[in-house]
Design an enzyme around this catalytic site. Structure first.
Site, PDB file in Angstrom:
ATOM      1  N   ASP A   1       0.802  -1.217   0.000  1.00 23.42           N
ATOM      2  CA  ASP A   1       0.000   0.000   0.000  1.00 23.42           C
ATOM      3  C   ASP A   1       0.835   1.267   0.000  1.00 23.42           C
ATOM      4  O   ASP A   1       0.368   2.329   0.442  1.00 23.42           O
ATOM      5  CB  ASP A   1      -0.957   0.021   1.200  1.00 23.42           C
ATOM      6  CG  ASP A   1      -2.042  -1.043   1.101  1.00 23.42           C
ATOM      7  OD1 ASP A   1      -2.311  -1.500  -0.023  1.00 23.42           O
ATOM      8  OD2 ASP A   1      -2.591  -1.420   2.143  1.00 23.42           O
ATOM      9  N   GLU A   2       2.066   1.194  -0.494  1.00 24.27           N
ATOM     10  CA  GLU A   2       2.924   2.379  -0.537  1.00 24.27           C
ATOM     11  C   GLU A   2       3.411   2.691  -1.950  1.00 24.27           C
ATOM     12  O   GLU A   2       4.382   3.419  -2.134  1.00 24.27           O
ATOM     13  CB  GLU A   2       4.113   2.204   0.418  1.00 24.27           C
ATOM     14  CG  GLU A   2       3.711   2.153   1.887  1.00 24.27           C
ATOM     15  CD  GLU A   2       4.899   2.170   2.826  1.00 24.27           C
ATOM     16  OE1 GLU A   2       6.011   2.498   2.367  1.00 24.27           O
ATOM     17  OE2 GLU A   2       4.721   1.857   4.016  1.00 24.27           O
TER      18      GLU A   2
END
EC number: 3.5.1.10
Length: 290
Positions: A234-235
């Site tokens: 999620d980055e």
């Protein structure tokens, strides 16, 4: 809705390179020499990083200036300025594989937008670790592949996914609420061509039932983030984000409804912009020519 580009007549050139004088002149000169007419042009100079980004949508009047010839002729220009570039036909749909688990709002939205022509994508397959949306895929006439995932079968499941990506000549993989973490190796294999969607809260609520957690904390904003998939969970580079203001009158179910709406919209924007070559990666960020 704007008219669709004509096959073989309209092209999109995207490029990035170290910033230097004469770049715009070099690109426009290439277009003039090849009977090109600019329909849309956008550029961005990242002064902090010293890099230049550009997207040009153009048509050509010379019937002999096809895609391969244009690519060949732009080669020397790219070499002279150290340009990383892509050149594609504007009308060619992006071949997109959609992955989903047990929440189908994003999948359904993408399928509907594709059918109505709002997205210039082609969907050769839907992949899921559950069978919940097999009927929906059948309604749209899209092959559905049930690929179960357990801790023991995850390597085989990911191998099957890559097999489909290669067999179907997939350009883009969309994780439309696919609730499985991809391995680092798979993320690297799909670098720059896999998009994920997830909720965005302040504070961030991880794990199961995030909207119930948000309700208990009395959040005032519900949002979503679409980003490229990278090994850092999620980055990945953010493509699009949006938020909706909420208040105390909404119960957890209402928050889920609001959240699903914004998730679907944000993901659709990201898929549209990627499919139109409007997104360019700039380190840990993206340049998005809307």
């Amino acid at each position: 809705m704007s008219p669709r580009p004509q096959p073989g007549r309209e092209y999109v050139l995207t490029l990035s390179c170290p910033d230097s004088a004469g770049l715009v002149h070099a690109v426009s000169g290439f277009l003039v020499r090849n009977s090109g007419n600019i329909l849309e042009s956008q550029q961005f100079d990242d002064r902090l990083q010293g890099r230049f980004f550009m997207r040009v949508h153009f048509d050509v009047s010379d019937p002999n200036a096809d895609l391969e010839k244009l690519r060949y002729r732009f080669g020397p220009v790219a070499q002279a300025y150290g340009i990383s570039w892509t050149l594609s036909e504007a009308a060619t749909p992006t071949r997109t594989l959609i992955m989903v688990s047990k929440f189908g709002h994003c999948l359904n939205d993408l399928l509907f937008r594709r059918r109505t022509g709002a997205l210039n994508i082609e969907i050769p397959a839907i992949v899921s670790n559950h069978r919940d949306f097999e009927g929906l895929a059948e309604t749209y006439g899209i092959p559905f592949h049930h690929v179960p995932v357990t801790r023991d079968t995850k390597p085989e499941a990911e191998a099957r996914l890559l097999e489909l990506v290669r067999e179907l000549d997939i350009d883009l993989v969309v994780l439309a609420r696919y609730m499985q973490i991809l391995s680092d190796d798979l993320c690297k294999e799909l670098e720059g061509r896999a998009i994920n969607i997830h909720h965005s809260f302040l504070p961030s609520f991880k794990g199961a039932r995030p909207y119930e957690q948000a309700y208990r904390r009395g959040v005032k904003l519900v949002g979503a983030t679409a980003h490229y998939v990278t090994p850092d969970l999620d980055e990945g580079q953010i493509i699009e984000q949006d938020v909706v203001r909420v208040d105390h009158s909404l119960d957890p179910g209402d928050l889920v409804t609001v959240g699903r709406d914004v998730e679907a919209q944000v993901l659709a924007h990201a898929v549209k912009w990627h499919s139109e070559s409007r997104v360019m990666v700039d380190g840990n960020r993206t340049v998005v020519f809307r």
